[in-house]
Motif scaffolding. Structure first.
Motif, PDB file in Angstrom:
ATOM      1  N   TRP A 187      15.393 -79.162 -29.385  1.00 40.97           N
ATOM      2  CA  TRP A 187      14.659 -80.236 -29.843  1.00 40.97           C
ATOM      3  C   TRP A 187      15.603 -81.367 -29.934  1.00 40.97           C
ATOM      4  CZ3 TRP A 187       9.577 -79.831 -32.180  1.00 40.97           C
ATOM      5  CH2 TRP A 187       8.271 -78.546 -32.027  1.00 40.97           C
ATOM      6  N   PRO A 188      15.663 -82.374 -29.394  1.00 36.75           N
ATOM      7  CA  PRO A 188      16.798 -83.481 -30.521  1.00 36.75           C
ATOM      8  C   PRO A 188      16.078 -84.420 -31.443  1.00 36.75           C
ATOM      9  CG  PRO A 188      15.733 -83.950 -27.695  1.00 36.75           C
ATOM     10  CD  PRO A 188      14.721 -82.501 -28.686  1.00 36.75           C
ATOM     11  N   ARG A 189      16.991 -85.052 -32.017  1.00 36.10           N
ATOM     12  CA  ARG A 189      16.869 -85.775 -33.407  1.00 36.10           C
ATOM     13  C   ARG A 189      16.274 -86.747 -32.646  1.00 36.10           C
ATOM     14  NH1 ARG A 189      18.772 -83.964 -37.829  1.00 36.10           N
ATOM     15  NH2 ARG A 189      20.090 -82.223 -37.638  1.00 36.10           N
ATOM     16  N   SER A 190      16.849 -87.123 -31.193  1.00 34.51           N
ATOM     17  CA  SER A 190      15.984 -88.446 -30.421  1.00 34.51           C
ATOM     18  C   SER A 190      16.292 -88.338 -29.397  1.00 34.51           C
ATOM     19  CB  SER A 190      17.360 -89.889 -31.363  1.00 34.51           C
ATOM     20  OG  SER A 190      17.652 -91.249 -30.656  1.00 34.51           O
ATOM     21  N   ILE A 191      15.674 -89.720 -28.638  1.00 37.68           N
ATOM     22  CA  ILE A 191      15.131 -89.837 -26.929  1.00 37.68           C
ATOM     23  C   ILE A 191      17.351 -90.240 -26.884  1.00 37.68           C
ATOM     24  CG2 ILE A 191      15.186 -91.769 -26.948  1.00 37.68           C
ATOM     25  CD1 ILE A 191      12.458 -91.493 -25.108  1.00 37.68           C
ATOM     26  N   ASP A 192      17.711 -91.047 -27.854  1.00 32.45           N
ATOM     27  CA  ASP A 192      19.207 -90.711 -27.338  1.00 32.45           C
ATOM     28  C   ASP A 192      20.108 -89.980 -26.958  1.00 32.45           C
ATOM     29  OD1 ASP A 192      18.381 -94.161 -27.852  1.00 32.45           O
ATOM     30  OD2 ASP A 192      19.422 -94.096 -29.860  1.00 32.45           O
ATOM     31  N   GLN A 193      19.845 -88.977 -27.316  1.00 31.38           N
ATOM     32  CA  GLN A 193      20.878 -87.915 -27.074  1.00 31.38           C
ATOM     33  C   GLN A 193      20.016 -87.368 -25.959  1.00 31.38           C
ATOM     34  OE1 GLN A 193      19.320 -85.590 -30.785  1.00 31.38           O
ATOM     35  NE2 GLN A 193      21.382 -85.381 -30.806  1.00 31.38           N
ATOM     36  N   LEU A 194      19.518 -88.099 -25.097  1.00 33.07           N
ATOM     37  CA  LEU A 194      19.264 -87.894 -23.132  1.00 33.07           C
ATOM     38  C   LEU A 194      19.409 -88.260 -22.065  1.00 33.07           C
ATOM     39  CD1 LEU A 194      15.267 -86.537 -23.882  1.00 33.07           C
ATOM     40  CD2 LEU A 194      17.194 -84.887 -24.260  1.00 33.07           C
ATOM     41  N   PRO A 195      19.824 -87.424 -21.762  1.00 32.95           N
ATOM     42  CA  PRO A 195      20.177 -87.593 -20.160  1.00 32.95           C
ATOM     43  C   PRO A 195      19.469 -89.223 -19.351  1.00 32.95           C
ATOM     44  CG  PRO A 195      21.738 -86.214 -20.611  1.00 32.95           C
ATOM     45  CD  PRO A 195      20.237 -86.091 -21.379  1.00 32.95           C
ATOM     46  N   PRO A 196      19.303 -89.566 -18.401  1.00 35.51           N
ATOM     47  CA  PRO A 196      17.986 -90.511 -17.874  1.00 35.51           C
ATOM     48  C   PRO A 196      17.779 -89.390 -17.551  1.00 35.51           C
ATOM     49  CG  PRO A 196      20.799 -91.125 -17.246  1.00 35.51           C
ATOM     50  CD  PRO A 196      20.531 -90.169 -18.413  1.00 35.51           C
ATOM     51  N   LYS A 222      24.294 -82.760 -25.693  1.00 32.76           N
ATOM     52  CA  LYS A 222      25.901 -83.170 -26.440  1.00 32.76           C
ATOM     53  C   LYS A 222      25.044 -83.825 -28.108  1.00 32.76           C
ATOM     54  CE  LYS A 222      27.805 -85.158 -22.652  1.00 32.76           C
ATOM     55  NZ  LYS A 222      28.108 -86.283 -21.224  1.00 32.76           N
ATOM     56  N   GLY A 223      25.467 -83.272 -28.852  1.00 33.36           N
ATOM     57  CA  GLY A 223      25.331 -83.749 -30.245  1.00 33.36           C
ATOM     58  C   GLY A 223      24.947 -82.708 -30.530  1.00 33.36           C
ATOM     59  N   ASP A 224      24.250 -83.121 -32.194  1.00 35.47           N
ATOM     60  CA  ASP A 224      23.390 -82.166 -33.050  1.00 35.47           C
ATOM     61  C   ASP A 224      22.020 -82.235 -32.991  1.00 35.47           C
ATOM     62  OD1 ASP A 224      23.189 -79.964 -35.306  1.00 35.47           O
ATOM     63  OD2 ASP A 224      22.963 -81.480 -36.395  1.00 35.47           O
ATOM     64  N   PRO A 225      21.778 -81.346 -32.254  1.00 39.76           N
ATOM     65  CA  PRO A 225      20.189 -80.982 -32.235  1.00 39.76           C
ATOM     66  C   PRO A 225      19.450 -80.946 -33.579  1.00 39.76           C
ATOM     67  CG  PRO A 225      20.440 -78.803 -31.681  1.00 39.76           C
ATOM     68  CD  PRO A 225      22.255 -79.846 -32.175  1.00 39.76           C
ATOM     69  N   LEU A 226      17.965 -81.250 -33.905  1.00 36.68           N
ATOM     70  CA  LEU A 226      16.987 -81.682 -33.952  1.00 36.68           C
ATOM     71  C   LEU A 226      16.713 -79.550 -34.604  1.00 36.68           C
ATOM     72  CD1 LEU A 226      15.052 -82.588 -36.769  1.00 36.68           C
ATOM     73  CD2 LEU A 226      13.723 -82.586 -34.856  1.00 36.68           C
ATOM     74  N   TYR A 227      16.385 -79.032 -33.627  1.00 33.99           N
ATOM     75  CA  TYR A 227      16.231 -78.098 -34.234  1.00 33.99           C
ATOM     76  C   TYR A 227      16.710 -76.947 -32.344  1.00 33.99           C
ATOM     77  CZ  TYR A 227      13.037 -78.713 -37.369  1.00 33.99           C
ATOM     78  OH  TYR A 227      11.488 -78.623 -37.859  1.00 33.99           O
ATOM     79  N   PRO A 228      17.777 -76.191 -32.090  1.00 35.74           N
ATOM     80  CA  PRO A 228      18.609 -75.908 -31.618  1.00 35.74           C
ATOM     81  C   PRO A 228      17.217 -74.558 -30.076  1.00 35.74           C
ATOM     82  CG  PRO A 228      19.015 -74.472 -32.714  1.00 35.74           C
ATOM     83  CD  PRO A 228      18.516 -75.817 -33.358  1.00 35.74           C
ATOM     84  N   PHE A 229      17.962 -74.483 -29.633  1.00 37.18           N
ATOM     85  CA  PHE A 229      17.559 -73.611 -28.401  1.00 37.18           C
ATOM     86  C   PHE A 229      17.755 -72.105 -29.421  1.00 37.18           C
ATOM     87  CE2 PHE A 229      17.261 -70.296 -25.080  1.00 37.18           C
ATOM     88  CZ  PHE A 229      16.678 -70.160 -24.539  1.00 37.18           C
ATOM     89  N   GLY A 230      16.236 -71.172 -29.161  1.00 34.84           N
ATOM     90  CA  GLY A 230      15.999 -69.830 -29.845  1.00 34.84           C
ATOM     91  C   GLY A 230      15.804 -69.756 -31.471  1.00 34.84           C
ATOM     92  N   TYR A 231      15.669 -71.545 -32.004  1.00 32.91           N
ATOM     93  CA  TYR A 231      15.690 -70.703 -33.631  1.00 32.91           C
ATOM     94  C   TYR A 231      14.181 -70.361 -33.931  1.00 32.91           C
ATOM     95  CZ  TYR A 231      15.129 -73.152 -37.909  1.00 32.91           C
ATOM     96  OH  TYR A 231      14.595 -74.273 -39.604  1.00 32.91           O
ATOM     97  N   GLY A 232      14.535 -69.864 -34.579  1.00 30.79           N
ATOM     98  CA  GLY A 232      13.105 -69.871 -35.802  1.00 30.79           C
ATOM     99  C   GLY A 232      13.273 -68.997 -36.934  1.00 30.79           C
TER     100      GLY A 232
END
Length: 733
Positions: free
Chosen positions: A576-585, A601-611
């Motif tokens: 889960w990204p923090r912003s759309i700016d963290q995503l490639p085209p 690349k960068g720090d996500p809001l929530y990482p894969f596998g988080y719970g």
């Protein structure tokens, strides 16, 4: 003379004695279950007229003149879909499960298998119960694509972003659908699976003409993995080609359909998507006429058309563009499915033939219990400051239930109509009973939300997306000036088939801010098909829960989690990204440029596998059954997991690997195993996860094959991709 009379009389008596035996023989050899499958199909094809053969290249595979039943089709990625009324056919209720990302968030392959077994049973029941008047034994599912970008409008249909996780769930779904819940892989299937959509179909805008471009390594190591697992491990024999092209060649005519999908993976049914043949002419501009496109599809191996094809095929046969022998070879594999479903055999031989004419299974406790369990296991606890949850009912006098999704259960394009649907408001009312006042407000109109929150001990705000992207989805399918396949969504952060999301921000967070301002004891329940950048809520409110849409038990499950009747154990299946700016085209299909937890690349809001959980867990004693792993071998990775809290809870133990000295670029980490386990307070469980050397392979473009390297590999276990608890090194040789 007497001698000849005696002989004649004897022949008559012998003939009379033989009559019952002959009567028991199949009318045609293709109906003889003792003959080899291919011999039966040879006979069937020899008896069919040309027009009958052409008809069977569509979705109706029956030959009425010869008594060959049609196995038919229905959508079925999270429930059998029979919601539409047609002449002579009333809608049918069926069990509806959470959308596939929700099923993925359970991290429970056995439960996914049970959900698919429910679907397969219900499809059999409908097909074999005469009053329903339909045949739906091939279910179009599971969806084996990958959610490489959260803006993809159809990521609500897939299990997640990781190929191993998705592939594991795909295999489980197929086995449940075809073999039932217990895994009795016998001669016959309960139902047949048709995987969607091959391949790399994860953009909606301009999907009818776009090309997904990436190299052979990503084909073999990422995009095709869930499909390959579904065919080779799950036993599926059907697939639908996607609208898009791969590296410039549309999938409906791509040579890999024959060279890999059929030849290497053993697929029998290759289906075009709806209208895909016409799009080869109009959008891809690959062929000048519909007939040319149909012929190209037939030669590519397509043997199930969801498009105009009959007149074109007849014309092609007449001018020699295609031969009847080629049509026969396309139909042969379809009739293998007919035989595997037991449709040509005596009912007493087919264990599923008695599934009919009883109480509707979707109204029975068995199916409803699976639905409720999947709803419970799909819920993810995203935040819980100072153990704010679960709520203590005995200390509450009032609770506010607020929001546009508080009193609704939303269907999506690939969902059916459930026998019941419990909204969050209904679920909470049922849970708290008459002694707790429930103040409901749908929105901020007339200051309703603020007034409800201010006058309540706790506020629950239920927000999220609209999975149909508006109330008139079915009528919004037409070309638009911007090149999209459908009308744009009214809300930019909504998406659906035909339309990608323009934003990942959630406008409904404004409602959360208004409620929180008057009642800091605010819980956010995010019911969504996609990730959202809910940065403000994550920073401010004390507790957040997530689940996906379309579960008939949505409200029941949420209420049980809110009040502690069930300890949430779901984990996220995408980054889960923090912003759309963290995503490639959007059209960058090279995931190495920053997609998924493997390359983000960068720090996500929530990482894969988080719970999170209402309890806590500790890890110790990580071991491998051997310090070395043969290139064709398997080791068992074991770890002790202890519940260090006061509640029974589920932990999802995740196994990742990192290649330490690979010849080629590898991801920073890759999921290679997982297990969801229930652990009591102060209990320690040893979790064992197999690690196969074959899952460590990379695609060697020089040799044209998958290669397992001799190298050290770091083996890591933890509760998410960003929360590794322990690691060790394993030598592959």
């Amino acid at each position: 003379m007497k001698k000849w009379l005696a002989i004649a009389l004897g022949l008559v008596i012998f003939g009379l004695a033989l009559t019952p035996v002959l009567a028991q023989q199949p009318a045609y050899p293709f109906k003889d279950p003792n003959l080899p499958m291919e011999k039966r199909i040879d006979n069937l094809l020899s008896l069919m007229a040309t027009d009958e053969k052409i008809d069977c290249l569509g979705t109706r595979t029956g030959v009425p003149r010869l008594g060959v039943p049609n196995f038919g089709s229905s959508e079925g990625i999270h429930g059998v879909v029979q919601r539409e009324a047609r002449p002579g056919r009333a809608p049918i209720n069926t069990t509806q499960f959470p959308q596939p990302p929700g099923m993925g968030e359970s991290w429970d392959p056995d439960l996914v298998r049970q959900t698919a077994a429910v679907e397969g049973y219900e499809a059999r029941f409908i097909t074999q119960t005469e009053k329903y008047n339909r045949q739906i034994l091939m279910l179009w599912g599971p969806q084996a694509d990958l959610a490489r970008d959260p803006r993809w409008g159809r990521s609500e249909e897939v299990y997640g972003e990781d190929p191993f996780l998705n592939g594991t769930m795909v295999v489980s779904f197929i086995k449940g659908l075809q073999d039932g819940p217990e895994g009795s892989e016998g001669k016959y299937w309960q139902a047949a699976a048709l995987l969607k959509h091959f391949l790399a179909n994860s953009n909606e805008n301009k999907r009818t003409s776009s090309s997904s471009d990436f190299d052979q390594r990503l084909f073999w190591e990422y995009y095709s993995v869930p499909f390959r697992m579904g065919f080779l491990e799950g036993g599926a024999r059907g697939v639908m080609a996607s609208y898009n092209a791969w590296n410039g060649t549309p999938m409906a005519v791509n040579p890999i359909l024959k060279s890999i999908v059929v030849k290497d993976w053993g697929v029998d049914v290759l289906s075009s998507d709806g209208g895909a043949v016409k799009l080869l002419v109009t959008d891809h501009k690959r062929f000048p006429t519909q007939k040319d496109a149909v012929v190209a599809c037939l030669r590519a191996g397509i043997n199930q058309f969801l498009d105009q094809y009959k007149d074109e095929t007849k014309a092609a046969l007449k001018d020699g563009s295609i031969t009847e022998a080629e049509i026969d070879e396309l139909l042969r594999p379809k009739f293998r499915v007919t035989i595997r479903l037991g449709l040509l055999d005596p009912p007493e031989m087919v264990p599923y033939s008695n599934i009919k004419d009883s109480s509707e299974p979707w109204n029975m406790e068995k199916d409803q219990a699976v639905s409720k369990q999947m709803a419970l296991e799909s819920i993810v606890l995203l935040k819980n400051v100072n153990a704010f949850l679960p709520l203590k009912q005995e200390s509450l006098k009032s609770i506010a239930v607020i929001g546009p999704l508080a009193h609704s259960v939303h269907w999506d394009w690939y969902g059916g109509t459930p026998p019941h649907a419990v909204t969050p408001l209904q679920g909470i009312k049922n849970e708290v009973g008459p002694n707790v006042k429930v103040n409901y407000a749908a929105d901020e109109i007339g200051n309703a939300a603020v007034n409800a929150a201010r006058s309540s001990d706790v506020a629950v705000v239920v927000i999220g997306n609209d999975p149909t992207c508006g109330p008139d989805m079915a009528h919004d399918w037409h070309a638009t000036p911007d090149g999209g396949g459908t009308l744009p969504c009214t809300v930019p952060s909504d998406g659906r088939e035909g339309r990608d999301r323009e934003s990942i921000d959630l406008a409904q967070e404004q409602l959360v801010k208004q409620v929180y301002a008057v009642n800091p004891k605010t819980i956010v329940i995010l019911v969504s098909s996609f990730p959202f950048a809910i940065n403000w809520s994550q920073a401010a409110v004390p507790a957040i829960l997530h689940m996906t849409h379309a579960s008939q038990d949505e409200g029941t499950a949420l209420a049980q989690v809110l009040f502690g009747g069930y300890n949430p154990g779901g984990h996220l299946v995408t980054t889960w990204p923090r912003s759309i700016d963290q995503l490639p085209p959007m059209m960058d299909y090279n995931i190495r440029d920053g997609r998924t937890y493997m390359y983000f690349k960068g720090d996500p809001l929530y990482p894969f596998g988080y719970g999170l959980s209402y309890t806590t867990f500790s890890y110790s004693n990580l071991k491998t059954s051997s310090p070395q792993l043969a290139k064709d071998g398997t080791v068992t990775v074991s770890v002790d997991v202890r519940n260090t809290g006061s509640r029974t809870g589920d932990e999802v133990v995740q196994l990742y690997v990192k290649h330490l000295h690979s010849k080629v670029e590898r991801p920073r980490e890759e999921l290679r195993g997982f297990q969801r386990v229930t652990i009591k307070p102060n209990e320690t469980r040893t979790v064992q996860i197999p690690l196969k050397a074959s899952t460590l392979a990379y695609w060697d473009e020089k040799s044209g094959g998958l290669e397992v390297e001799a190298e050290p590999v770091k083996v890591m276990v933890g509760s998410s991709s960003a929360d590794i608890k322990l690691d060790t090194t394993l030598r592959v040789q």
